[in-house]
Design an enzyme around this catalytic site. Structure first.
Site, mmCIF file in Angstrom:
data_model
loop_
_atom_site.group_PDB
_atom_site.id
_atom_site.type_symbol
_atom_site.label_atom_id
_atom_site.label_comp_id
_atom_site.label_asym_id
_atom_site.label_seq_id
_atom_site.Cartn_x
_atom_site.Cartn_y
_atom_site.Cartn_z
ATOM 1 N N SER A 68 0.825 -1.207 0.000
ATOM 2 C CA SER A 68 0.000 0.000 0.000
ATOM 3 C C SER A 68 0.866 1.267 0.000
ATOM 4 O O SER A 68 2.003 1.253 0.480
ATOM 5 C CB SER A 68 -0.902 0.001 1.241
ATOM 6 O OG SER A 68 -0.104 0.000 2.401
ATOM 7 N N THR A 69 0.302 2.341 -0.501
ATOM 8 C CA THR A 69 1.026 3.618 -0.518
ATOM 9 C C THR A 69 1.301 4.087 0.917
ATOM 10 O O THR A 69 2.373 4.629 1.202
ATOM 11 C CB THR A 69 0.214 4.659 -1.319
ATOM 12 O OG1 THR A 69 0.214 4.223 -2.688
ATOM 13 C CG2 THR A 69 0.835 6.049 -1.260
ATOM 14 N N ALA A 70 0.371 3.819 1.838
ATOM 15 C CA ALA A 70 0.566 4.264 3.223
ATOM 16 C C ALA A 70 1.802 3.602 3.834
ATOM 17 O O ALA A 70 2.644 4.270 4.451
ATOM 18 C CB ALA A 70 -0.680 3.946 4.046
ATOM 19 N N GLY A 122 4.246 2.161 2.136
ATOM 20 C CA GLY A 122 5.403 2.591 1.347
ATOM 21 C C GLY A 122 5.980 3.906 1.854
ATOM 22 O O GLY A 122 7.188 4.093 1.979
ATOM 23 N N CYS A 126 -2.758 -4.270 -8.123
ATOM 24 C CA CYS A 126 -2.421 -2.842 -8.168
ATOM 25 C C CYS A 126 -2.672 -2.256 -9.550
ATOM 26 O O CYS A 126 -2.794 -1.041 -9.687
ATOM 27 C CB CYS A 126 -0.977 -2.622 -7.730
ATOM 28 S SG CYS A 126 0.162 -3.779 -8.462
ATOM 29 N N GLU A 141 -7.971 3.634 -3.968
ATOM 30 C CA GLU A 141 -7.778 2.259 -4.446
ATOM 31 C C GLU A 141 -8.764 1.355 -3.706
ATOM 32 O O GLU A 141 -8.839 1.384 -2.479
ATOM 33 C CB GLU A 141 -6.340 1.802 -4.155
ATOM 34 C CG GLU A 141 -6.063 0.404 -4.662
ATOM 35 C CD GLU A 141 -4.582 0.014 -4.575
ATOM 36 O OE1 GLU A 141 -3.984 0.156 -3.501
ATOM 37 O OE2 GLU A 141 -4.048 -0.456 -5.601
#
Ligand code: NDP
Length: 454
Positions: A209-211, A213, A264, A357
């Site tokens: 996840s971007t969080a 990352g 993704c 997302e």
């Protein structure tokens, strides 16, 4: 009592296996083993390292059916998909077996001598992977990391550690020395954090996840670790009025429901030219309603369950919140984390289903007037990973492909990932590229050597 990970089968909610959970001590031990194995592995002649990677590919291929079954049951994906993913694992190791002998540098004319560059391995590399394509995404990192002479510590997701643990055995059976590949199955908040903080780890390659990352990049900054991030996406599937609408409508469900949308690259925004929107939706509806959801081991299933109860709850939260259901497929009831393929329309442009997302089998339909608006809408997101354009106008396809801010774009296809082509994101979908001929760059440092001749 040592802590265990209780691994579930998402299609039944039954316990599939219990495995020891790696904590900080186990991560430290794995890093120490990887460090000890590094000098011999990086000193192997390139041809010998290549031969070991080929042997590893052979070993995975010989055990492909067992690995595919394990992945299908643990990740809840159709067995045919799991087989094809394991095929990609084999192909990835074969592809990167070609790299040790191709890690080339430059010779550079300078005054008073000769300068040239060589590629050096980074050292011990930490690989942190998610649960959606567990062994496949690990292979995208393992292949170039090992080819370049690094040793690795791999942390699979706590929900899907089984194929990685089996793979660790296959590495030894392939004749690769102990310590070159180490698997630590544990919680991200413990094992993952320790790997990122460890002073002897030179780089973290992360997918998720971007969080998380963002958190990894911040933590890795303390030791100036190299980081590559493959993060979330909100890709657009853009259908122009001049497209082969039948073909586009038959392909559109696979663009977002494949792997139950837990991908993704899922095209979770369906942008349709307004003049053909009604016609396109009427072509799409039967494909969605007949998209078969069921037991991953049933050859007729096109989609399995979601990975967990938590993920199902999250996916459900997107439906209805400014985004009503236009039509839906069906899904089994009873045990299993099932969710039906779902098309949302009309959607509020600010609805969470349009902005965030989803990571489930849910797509939001958004009409557009013309090419300019299609590009503007496609780029109206913090993400930039993948996407598709459907049109018969070649010049327009190439114009739009250049204008959309994503790492991968497919024209008249759902394709996103191939072993031989770079894959990665723009914007908050991450940085760095995996796969393709340049992936080893992200696992090496360039060293310049100057030799005086006067
Ligand atoms: P995460 O990003 O939390 O997990 C990915 C990996 O990172 C797992 O191995 C996880 O460990 C590990 N991890 C978690 N926290 C940390 C940390 N602080 N430091 C180091 N490693 C950590 O994804 P989730 O599984 O929670 O999924 C949540 C959402 O993320 C999904 O709904 C989807 O939107 C997105 N996602 C995107 C993916 C992609 O391919 N781009 C893949 C997966 C998820 P563990 O799970 O073992 O705790």
């Amino acid at each position: 009592m040592p802590e265990v990970l209780t691994v579930l089968e998402p299609a039944t909610e039954a316990v599939l296996e219990k495995v020891p959970s790696a904590g900080t001590d186990e991560v430290d031990e794995a890093v120490a083993r990887a460090r000890a194995a590094l000098p011999a592995w990086r000193a192997l002649a390139p041809g010998a390292r290549a031969a070991q990677l080929r042997a590893l590919a052979d070993r995975v291929e010989e055990n492909l059916e067992e690995l595919a079954l394990l992945e299908a049951r643990n990740a809840g994906k159709p067995l045919a998909s799991a087989r094809s993913e394991m095929g990609m694992v084999v192909d990835t190791f074969r592809y990167y077996a070609g790299m040790p002998e191709r890690l080339m540098g430059d010779t550079i004319p300078v005054a008073g001598g000769q300068a040239f560059t060589v590629r050096e391995p980074l050292g011990v590399v930490g690989l942190i992977v998610p649960w959606n394509f567990p062994l496949t995404i690990a292979a995208w990192k393992l292949g170039p990391a090992l080819a370049a002479g690094n040793t690795v510590v791999l942390k699979p997701a706590e929900l899907t550690p089984l194929t990685a643990l089996r793979f660790e055995q296959l590495v030894l059976e392939a004749g690769i020395a102990p310590g070159v590949v180490n698997v630590v199955a544990g919680h991200g908040s413990v094992a993952g954090v320790r790997l990122v903080e460890h002073p002897d780890v030179a780089k973290i390659a992360f997918t998720g996840s971007t969080a998380v990352g963002r958190e990894i990049a911040a933590r890795a900054a303390q030791t100036i670790k190299r980081v590559t991030l493959e993060l979330g996406g909100k890709s657009a599937n853009i259908i122009f009025a001049d497209a082969d609408l039948e073909k586009a409508a038959a392909a559109a469900p696979w663009a977002v429901f494949d792997n139950a949308g837990q991908d993704c690259c899922a095209r979770s925004r369906l942008l349709v030219e307004a003049s053909v929107a009604d016609r396109f939706l009427s072509l799409l509806q039967p494909h969605v309603e007949s998209f078969r959801v069921g037991d991953p081991l049933d050859p007729g299933s096109m989609m399995g369950p979601l990975i967990s109860a938590k993920q199902r709850e999250r996916v459900a939260s997107f439906v209805g919140d400014g985004a009503p259901v236009a039509f839906q497929g069906s899904a089994p009831i009873g045990p299993g984390f099932w969710f039906p393929p779902t098309v949302l329309c009309p959607v509020d442009p600010q609805a969470r289903a349009v902005r965030e997302e989803i990571f489930g089998p849910v797509v939001a339909v958004i009409p557009f007037r013309d090419e300019e608006e299609a590009v503007r809408l496609a780029n109206d997101t913090i993400y930039g990973l993948s996407g598709s354009i459907w049109t018969r106008d070649g010049a327009r396809a190439l114009r739009v492909a250049r204008a959309v801010e994503t790492g991968v774009l497919s024209i008249n296809s759902n394709s996103s990932v191939r072993v031989s082509t770079p894959f990665g994101g723009f914007k908050q979908s991450g940085y760095g590229r995996e796969l393709g001929p340049h992936a080893t760059d992200a696992y090496t440092e360039t060293k310049t050597i100057y030799y005086a001749t006067t």
